[in-house]
Design a protein around this motif. Structure first.
Motif, PDB file in Angstrom:
ATOM      1  N   LEU A 157      29.446  53.917  47.719  1.00  0.00           N
ATOM      2  CA  LEU A 157      28.431  53.328  46.861  1.00  0.00           C
ATOM      3  C   LEU A 157      28.192  54.281  45.702  1.00  0.00           C
ATOM      4  CD1 LEU A 157      25.886  52.041  49.493  1.00  0.00           C
ATOM      5  CD2 LEU A 157      27.583  50.730  48.241  1.00  0.00           C
ATOM      6  N   GLY A 158      28.299  53.781  44.495  1.00  0.00           N
ATOM      7  CA  GLY A 158      28.099  54.611  43.323  1.00  0.00           C
ATOM      8  C   GLY A 158      26.663  54.578  42.860  1.00  0.00           C
ATOM      9  N   LEU A 159      26.416  55.329  41.811  1.00  0.00           N
ATOM     10  CA  LEU A 159      25.091  55.326  41.201  1.00  0.00           C
ATOM     11  C   LEU A 159      24.904  54.040  40.420  1.00  0.00           C
ATOM     12  CD1 LEU A 159      24.997  58.964  39.832  1.00  0.00           C
ATOM     13  CD2 LEU A 159      23.687  58.043  41.736  1.00  0.00           C
ATOM     14  N   PRO A 160      23.680  53.637  40.216  1.00  0.00           N
ATOM     15  CA  PRO A 160      23.448  52.460  39.378  1.00  0.00           C
ATOM     16  C   PRO A 160      23.895  52.761  37.947  1.00  0.00           C
ATOM     17  CG  PRO A 160      21.357  53.447  40.093  1.00  0.00           C
ATOM     18  CD  PRO A 160      22.451  54.220  40.734  1.00  0.00           C
ATOM     19  N   ASP A 161      24.013  51.719  37.157  1.00  0.00           N
ATOM     20  CA  ASP A 161      24.375  51.909  35.756  1.00  0.00           C
ATOM     21  C   ASP A 161      23.319  52.796  35.098  1.00  0.00           C
ATOM     22  OD1 ASP A 161      22.215  50.245  34.421  1.00  0.00           O
ATOM     23  OD2 ASP A 161      23.123  48.747  35.741  1.00  0.00           O
ATOM     24  N   PRO A 162      23.622  53.377  33.922  1.00  0.00           N
ATOM     25  CA  PRO A 162      22.667  54.301  33.291  1.00  0.00           C
ATOM     26  C   PRO A 162      21.269  53.718  33.091  1.00  0.00           C
ATOM     27  CG  PRO A 162      24.791  54.448  32.210  1.00  0.00           C
ATOM     28  CD  PRO A 162      24.879  53.312  33.198  1.00  0.00           C
ATOM     29  N   GLU A 163      21.182  52.459  32.727  1.00  0.00           N
ATOM     30  CA  GLU A 163      19.867  51.839  32.527  1.00  0.00           C
ATOM     31  C   GLU A 163      19.130  51.700  33.861  1.00  0.00           C
ATOM     32  OE1 GLU A 163      18.184  47.614  31.062  1.00  0.00           O
ATOM     33  OE2 GLU A 163      19.647  48.561  29.727  1.00  0.00           O
ATOM     34  N   GLY A 164      19.854  51.305  34.894  1.00  0.00           N
ATOM     35  CA  GLY A 164      19.252  51.188  36.225  1.00  0.00           C
ATOM     36  C   GLY A 164      18.801  52.535  36.760  1.00  0.00           C
ATOM     37  N   LEU A 165      19.598  53.571  36.494  1.00  0.00           N
ATOM     38  CA  LEU A 165      19.236  54.917  36.907  1.00  0.00           C
ATOM     39  C   LEU A 165      17.975  55.361  36.181  1.00  0.00           C
ATOM     40  CD1 LEU A 165      19.876  57.519  38.449  1.00  0.00           C
ATOM     41  CD2 LEU A 165      21.307  58.200  36.514  1.00  0.00           C
ATOM     42  N   ALA A 166      17.917  55.116  34.892  1.00  0.00           N
ATOM     43  CA  ALA A 166      16.739  55.490  34.101  1.00  0.00           C
ATOM     44  C   ALA A 166      15.492  54.780  34.625  1.00  0.00           C
ATOM     45  CB  ALA A 166      16.968  55.173  32.622  1.00  0.00           C
ATOM     46  N   ASP A 167      15.612  53.500  34.954  1.00  0.00           N
ATOM     47  CA  ASP A 167      14.465  52.749  35.500  1.00  0.00           C
ATOM     48  C   ASP A 167      14.019  53.321  36.840  1.00  0.00           C
ATOM     49  OD1 ASP A 167      14.481  51.069  33.312  1.00  0.00           O
ATOM     50  OD2 ASP A 167      15.518  49.426  34.340  1.00  0.00           O
ATOM     51  N   LEU A 168      14.981  53.671  37.678  1.00  0.00           N
ATOM     52  CA  LEU A 168      14.677  54.225  38.991  1.00  0.00           C
ATOM     53  C   LEU A 168      13.955  55.566  38.866  1.00  0.00           C
ATOM     54  CD1 LEU A 168      15.121  53.989  42.083  1.00  0.00           C
ATOM     55  CD2 LEU A 168      17.244  55.248  41.744  1.00  0.00           C
ATOM     56  N   LEU A 169      14.451  56.437  37.984  1.00  0.00           N
ATOM     57  CA  LEU A 169      13.860  57.755  37.819  1.00  0.00           C
ATOM     58  C   LEU A 169      12.511  57.700  37.099  1.00  0.00           C
ATOM     59  CD1 LEU A 169      17.065  59.816  36.974  1.00  0.00           C
ATOM     60  CD2 LEU A 169      15.833  59.718  39.148  1.00  0.00           C
TER      61      LEU A 169
END
Length: 135
Positions: free
Chosen positions: A13-25
């Motif tokens: 399982l990879g990291l979410p896309d950059p936008e999804g990662l930004a939303d998560l953080l």
């Protein structure tokens, strides 16, 4: 064994896309809750970092909450940087630590900075932002 109808369950399982990662953080629930209780609205702006710097640090009396709040403060600082500094983006180190990478290639460990702020109050989040923004 490869069973086609089950798919490849061993796939990493990879990291979410950059936008999804930004939303998560950017969630920072504990920090947002503490700020809201103090009447500070966190709108992902540099001005909101200044408002956080002005809060009375009541959390320092709670040793269990201190690292969580510091982590959130660092993630929030990173969120503001990523949203307002051109070319800044989240990067995840191999150990799982989120950092902000600037367009210059410099990496900024925002979580360590947030922990320092929550523990000691210095350097201020707005000061850290100003240093990064002018880089």
């Amino acid at each position: 064994m490869n069973i086609p109808f089950l798919g490849n369950r061993r796939q990493k399982l990879g990291l979410p896309d950059p936008e999804g990662l930004a939303d998560l953080l950017a969630e920072c629930e504990l920090l947002r809750s503490q700020a809201s209780q103090a009447g500070v609205r966190l709108d992902d702006s540099a001005a909101s970092l200044e408002a956080l710097d002005q809060l009375l640090p009541r959390w320092r009396d709670d040793e269990e909450m201190l690292p969580w709040l510091g982590n959130d403060a660092g993630l929030y600082l990173g969120t503001v940087i990523v949203k307002t500094v051109p070319g800044a983006a989240w990067e995840i180190w191999p150990d799982g630590q989120p950092v902000v990478r600037l367009a210059s290639g410099r990496e900024f460990d925002v979580v360590a900075s947030g922990l320092e702020w929550a523990t000691n109050g210095v350097p201020e989040l707005s000061q850290l932002y100003a240093e990064v923004a002018e880089s």
